[in-house]
Scaffold this motif. Structure first.
Motif, mmCIF file in Angstrom:
data_model
loop_
_atom_site.group_PDB
_atom_site.id
_atom_site.type_symbol
_atom_site.label_atom_id
_atom_site.label_comp_id
_atom_site.label_asym_id
_atom_site.label_seq_id
_atom_site.Cartn_x
_atom_site.Cartn_y
_atom_site.Cartn_z
ATOM 1 N N ILE A 158 12.329 -20.248 -37.662
ATOM 2 C CA ILE A 158 12.351 -19.235 -38.718
ATOM 3 C C ILE A 158 12.211 -17.844 -38.120
ATOM 4 O O ILE A 158 11.241 -17.564 -37.392
ATOM 5 C CB ILE A 158 11.207 -19.455 -39.743
ATOM 6 N N MET A 159 13.188 -16.973 -38.409
ATOM 7 C CA MET A 159 13.036 -15.539 -38.157
ATOM 8 C C MET A 159 12.434 -14.952 -39.427
ATOM 9 O O MET A 159 13.113 -14.851 -40.452
ATOM 10 C CB MET A 159 14.389 -14.880 -37.847
ATOM 11 N N TYR A 160 11.170 -14.574 -39.344
ATOM 12 C CA TYR A 160 10.403 -14.208 -40.530
ATOM 13 C C TYR A 160 10.325 -12.696 -40.657
ATOM 14 O O TYR A 160 9.859 -12.006 -39.741
ATOM 15 C CB TYR A 160 9.001 -14.813 -40.426
ATOM 16 N N GLY A 161 10.774 -12.155 -41.794
ATOM 17 C CA GLY A 161 10.770 -10.717 -42.002
ATOM 18 C C GLY A 161 9.369 -10.162 -42.196
ATOM 19 O O GLY A 161 8.699 -10.475 -43.185
ATOM 20 N N VAL A 162 8.920 -9.347 -41.252
ATOM 21 C CA VAL A 162 7.567 -8.789 -41.310
ATOM 22 C C VAL A 162 7.565 -7.263 -41.412
ATOM 23 O O VAL A 162 6.503 -6.646 -41.394
ATOM 24 C CB VAL A 162 6.731 -9.231 -40.081
ATOM 25 N N LEU A 163 8.759 -6.644 -41.524
ATOM 26 C CA LEU A 163 8.862 -5.195 -41.679
ATOM 27 C C LEU A 163 9.534 -4.885 -43.012
ATOM 28 O O LEU A 163 10.678 -5.282 -43.246
ATOM 29 C CB LEU A 163 9.680 -4.578 -40.536
ATOM 30 N N ASP A 164 8.830 -4.180 -43.894
ATOM 31 C CA ASP A 164 9.349 -3.793 -45.196
ATOM 32 C C ASP A 164 10.229 -2.558 -45.019
ATOM 33 O O ASP A 164 9.724 -1.445 -44.843
ATOM 34 C CB ASP A 164 8.175 -3.496 -46.135
ATOM 35 N N LEU A 165 11.529 -2.726 -45.082
ATOM 36 C CA LEU A 165 12.449 -1.621 -44.807
ATOM 37 C C LEU A 165 12.685 -0.723 -46.019
ATOM 38 O O LEU A 165 13.423 0.260 -45.930
ATOM 39 C CB LEU A 165 13.776 -2.178 -44.292
ATOM 40 N N ASN A 166 12.051 -1.021 -47.141
ATOM 41 C CA ASN A 166 12.110 -0.134 -48.293
ATOM 42 C C ASN A 166 11.133 1.028 -48.158
ATOM 43 O O ASN A 166 11.278 2.050 -48.817
ATOM 44 C CB ASN A 166 11.790 -0.913 -49.572
ATOM 45 N N ASP A 167 10.141 0.871 -47.297
ATOM 46 C CA ASP A 167 9.069 1.850 -47.136
ATOM 47 C C ASP A 167 9.228 2.562 -45.796
ATOM 48 O O ASP A 167 9.153 1.926 -44.747
ATOM 49 C CB ASP A 167 7.706 1.137 -47.189
ATOM 50 N N PRO A 168 9.463 3.888 -45.801
ATOM 51 C CA PRO A 168 9.641 4.589 -44.529
ATOM 52 C C PRO A 168 8.360 4.674 -43.704
ATOM 53 O O PRO A 168 8.415 4.983 -42.507
ATOM 54 C CB PRO A 168 10.112 5.987 -44.955
ATOM 55 N N GLU A 169 7.211 4.409 -44.334
ATOM 56 C CA GLU A 169 5.961 4.435 -43.581
ATOM 57 C C GLU A 169 5.917 3.230 -42.642
ATOM 58 O O GLU A 169 6.168 2.098 -43.051
ATOM 59 C CB GLU A 169 4.760 4.403 -44.527
ATOM 60 N N VAL A 170 5.598 3.494 -41.398
ATOM 61 C CA VAL A 170 5.605 2.443 -40.384
ATOM 62 C C VAL A 170 4.384 1.551 -40.537
ATOM 63 O O VAL A 170 3.251 2.042 -40.613
ATOM 64 C CB VAL A 170 5.638 3.066 -38.975
ATOM 65 N N GLU A 171 4.621 0.243 -40.592
ATOM 66 C CA GLU A 171 3.499 -0.700 -40.648
ATOM 67 C C GLU A 171 2.651 -0.609 -39.391
ATOM 68 O O GLU A 171 3.136 -0.262 -38.309
ATOM 69 C CB GLU A 171 4.009 -2.141 -40.790
ATOM 70 N N THR A 172 1.397 -0.965 -39.539
ATOM 71 C CA THR A 172 0.540 -1.090 -38.366
ATOM 72 C C THR A 172 0.750 -2.461 -37.740
ATOM 73 O O THR A 172 1.262 -3.390 -38.385
ATOM 74 C CB THR A 172 -0.935 -0.940 -38.740
ATOM 75 N N ALA A 173 0.327 -2.578 -36.503
ATOM 76 C CA ALA A 173 0.403 -3.887 -35.837
ATOM 77 C C ALA A 173 -0.405 -4.924 -36.596
ATOM 78 O O ALA A 173 -0.014 -6.100 -36.680
ATOM 79 C CB ALA A 173 -0.087 -3.762 -34.402
ATOM 80 N N GLU A 174 -1.512 -4.520 -37.182
ATOM 81 C CA GLU A 174 -2.345 -5.466 -37.923
ATOM 82 C C GLU A 174 -1.658 -5.942 -39.194
ATOM 83 O O GLU A 174 -1.779 -7.115 -39.567
ATOM 84 C CB GLU A 174 -3.693 -4.823 -38.257
ATOM 85 N N GLN A 175 -0.922 -5.062 -39.863
ATOM 86 C CA GLN A 175 -0.156 -5.499 -41.038
ATOM 87 C C GLN A 175 0.888 -6.538 -40.652
ATOM 88 O O GLN A 175 1.081 -7.538 -41.360
ATOM 89 C CB GLN A 175 0.517 -4.299 -41.701
#
Length: 351
Positions: free
Chosen positions: A281-298
């Motif tokens: 499974i390639m699991y989507g962990v980056l929400d590309l609707n939000d320009p704010e960059v996720e943290t590594a912990e998220q």
């Protein structure tokens, strides 16, 4: 190929397909103002002829370099030479009337110009093979090339030749099979089929998608992936995405080795992963609707949720979808956070 993939770390990282094209290469404003093109859109490029080819090569090298610098394990060419994920291949096949496009309803409900099928679909020449050789020459790492899948190609065409959609999908599959064989021969480790319309039109997908996908992969000897999503966040901006897939467990019986799914933005219930026990499974962990960059912990938290329902040996971290419509600065920062988040979980698994 097997030795390259086996050398990857636990929970490797990958891009789904596209990476931002520089503004000096393509008119990003015009690109973002329209639906992803299904027919050719040469007017989007800033350059022509040999200058365009040279600029595309340079931008591809930047995309590869960014992935390496961000810590991505499975590299792609960023689809830099394409106007959209599907139109390059869709308009390079015999059987298409290039000068007189058809129309089809996009998944947004809008009419969109599309390839018009007026004869037998055939692959008269290689399409992405030269680019695959170029990518292989640039790195010894695991590399992936994307192609539009046969079901989505069928949904993005006006069929004026074949008796039904299933026949057209199988014709596309046979052409794809020839391309995929050459891509593996050129040194590609993973060939990914992009099939967003499996989710958009699940009833038709249940009728004929799996046989067509399996035909596209018949007799091939490399790893295959399939991306299924709810559409580019940029295109569907402001629209709520479903919390679950209308077509996903059905893919467990297919020939596909790796299933790429969008999970971050729609807040997907990860228990669906239990329905795909035989797939990576390639699991989507980056929400590309939000320009704010996720943290590594998220990122790490999303991976931990997936691991509640599957084993780590089958998990690959990825963005939700292609990153085409993001700025290069944001895309790079997102990939770096993803790589760091995967590393956090990797270390936890050693304890």
């Amino acid at each position: 190929m097997a030795s390259r993939f086996s050398s990857l770390p636990q929970i490797p990282t990958a891009i789904v397909g596209s990476y931002p094209q520089p503004g000096w290469l393509i008119d990003r404003q015009r690109l973002g103002e329209r639906l992803p093109p299904r027919t050719r859109a040469d007017e989007l490029w800033r350059l022509e002829g040999e200058d365009l080819a040279e600029a595309q090569d340079a931008a591809t090298m930047l995309a590869i370099g960014d992935q390496k610098a961000a810590g991505i394990d499975i590299l792609g060419d960023g689809e830099i030479r394409r106007e959209s994920y599907s139109n390059r291949l869709a308009n390079a096949l015999d059987g298409i009337d290039i000068d007189n496009p058809g129309t089809a309803i996009d998944r947004t409900g809008a009419e969109n110009p599309v390839p018009r099928v007026t004869g037998a679909i055939r692959r008269a020449r290689s399409i992405e093979v030269d680019e695959a050789r170029e990518l292989r020459a640039r790195t010894d790492e695991v590399i992936k090339i994307t192609l539009p899948g046969p079901f989505t190609l069928t949904q993005q065409a006006q069929n004026d030749h074949y008796p039904d959609e299933a026949s057209l999908a199988m014709a596309y599959a046979e052409a794809l099979n020839e391309e995929i064989r050459e891509l593996f021969a050129a040194g590609i480790d993973i060939v990914q089929l992009d099939e967003p319309y499996l989710q958009a039109r699940p009833d038709a997908a249940r009728e004929y998608a799996i046989p067509a996908i399996d035909r596209a992969l018949e007799g091939t000897d490399g790893l295959s992936a399939l991306h299924i999503c709810f559409g580019y966040a940029h295109v569907h901006r402001g629209a709520a995405k479903p919390g679950g897939y209308a077509f996903l467990p059905e893919l467990n019986v297919s020939r596909i080795d790796i299933i790429s799914i969008e999970a971050a933005q729609p807040d997907l219930d990860p228990s669906i992963l239990r329905k795909l026990p035989d797939k990576r499974i390639m699991y989507g962990v980056l929400d590309l609707n939000d320009p704010e960059v996720e943290t590594a912990e998220q990122v790490a938290a999303r991976l931990r949720e997936a691991l509640d329902h599957m084993d780590a040996e089958r998990l690959i971290a990825a963005p939700d979808c292609g990153m085409k419509y993001h700025s290069r600065e944001n895309a790079f920062a997102m990939l770096a956070a993803m790589a760091e988040g995967a590393a956090l979980v990797r270390e936890e698994l050693k304890q």
